[in-house]
Motif scaffolding. Structure first.
Motif, PDB file in Angstrom:
ATOM      1  N   TRP A  83       0.593  -1.183  -0.259  1.00  0.00           N
ATOM      2  CA  TRP A  83      -0.238   0.162   0.098  1.00  0.00           C
ATOM      3  C   TRP A  83       0.958   0.855  -0.134  1.00  0.00           C
ATOM      4  O   TRP A  83       0.415   1.787  -0.126  1.00  0.00           O
ATOM      5  N   LYS A  97      -6.682   3.756   0.532  1.00  0.00           N
ATOM      6  CA  LYS A  97      -7.766   2.666   0.887  1.00  0.00           C
ATOM      7  C   LYS A  97      -8.490   2.189   0.243  1.00  0.00           C
ATOM      8  O   LYS A  97      -9.255   1.106   0.483  1.00  0.00           O
ATOM      9  N   PRO A 102      -3.953   7.934  -2.159  1.00  0.00           N
ATOM     10  CA  PRO A 102      -4.786   7.850  -0.787  1.00  0.00           C
ATOM     11  C   PRO A 102      -5.874   7.090  -1.437  1.00  0.00           C
ATOM     12  O   PRO A 102      -6.523   5.946  -0.400  1.00  0.00           O
ATOM     13  N   LYS A 103      -6.710   7.261  -1.845  1.00  0.00           N
ATOM     14  CA  LYS A 103      -7.512   6.666  -2.654  1.00  0.00           C
ATOM     15  C   LYS A 103      -7.928   5.054  -2.787  1.00  0.00           C
ATOM     16  O   LYS A 103      -8.401   4.272  -3.048  1.00  0.00           O
ATOM     17  N   LEU A 163      -9.476  -1.731   2.221  1.00  0.00           N
ATOM     18  CA  LEU A 163     -10.618  -2.518   1.925  1.00  0.00           C
ATOM     19  C   LEU A 163     -10.892  -3.344   1.159  1.00  0.00           C
ATOM     20  O   LEU A 163     -11.931  -4.680   2.402  1.00  0.00           O
TER      21      LEU A 163
END
Length: 89
Positions: free
Chosen positions: A30, A40, A36-37, A44
């Motif tokens: 990561w 994320k 950043p999206k 998830l």
């Protein structure tokens, strides 16, 4: 040292280390997400996959099930029924 006080505890923590190893590898990956999206979103999906595994489900089959049933989940109860620990194995 905790195992010295209780003879039933295992000396090795290899099971705990093996359980978190995939997460640590994912966390390292990561770092190289473009945004950043994106990081994320990766976290998830990884969380969903590992939770499915922890509940004895095949991740691919779990995703197929929830993606087919999610459009019809119009109440909180129906959404909760799609959680990995609530699905029939």
């Amino acid at each position: 040292m905790r195992y010295c006080g209780n003879g039933e505890l295992p000396i090795s923590n290899i099971l705990a280390e093996n359980a978190i190893r995939p997460f640590c590898i994912g966390r390292r990956n990561w770092l190289f997400s473009d945004t950043p999206k994106g990081a994320k979103a990766s976290a998830l999906y990884y969380s969903l996959i590992e939770t499915a595994k922890a509940n004895g489900l095949e991740p691919y089959d779990y995703f197929q099930t929830i993606l087919k049933q999610l459009p019809y989940a119009d109440t909180v109860e129906k959404l909760e029924a799609l959680l990995p620990w609530n699905l029939n194995k």
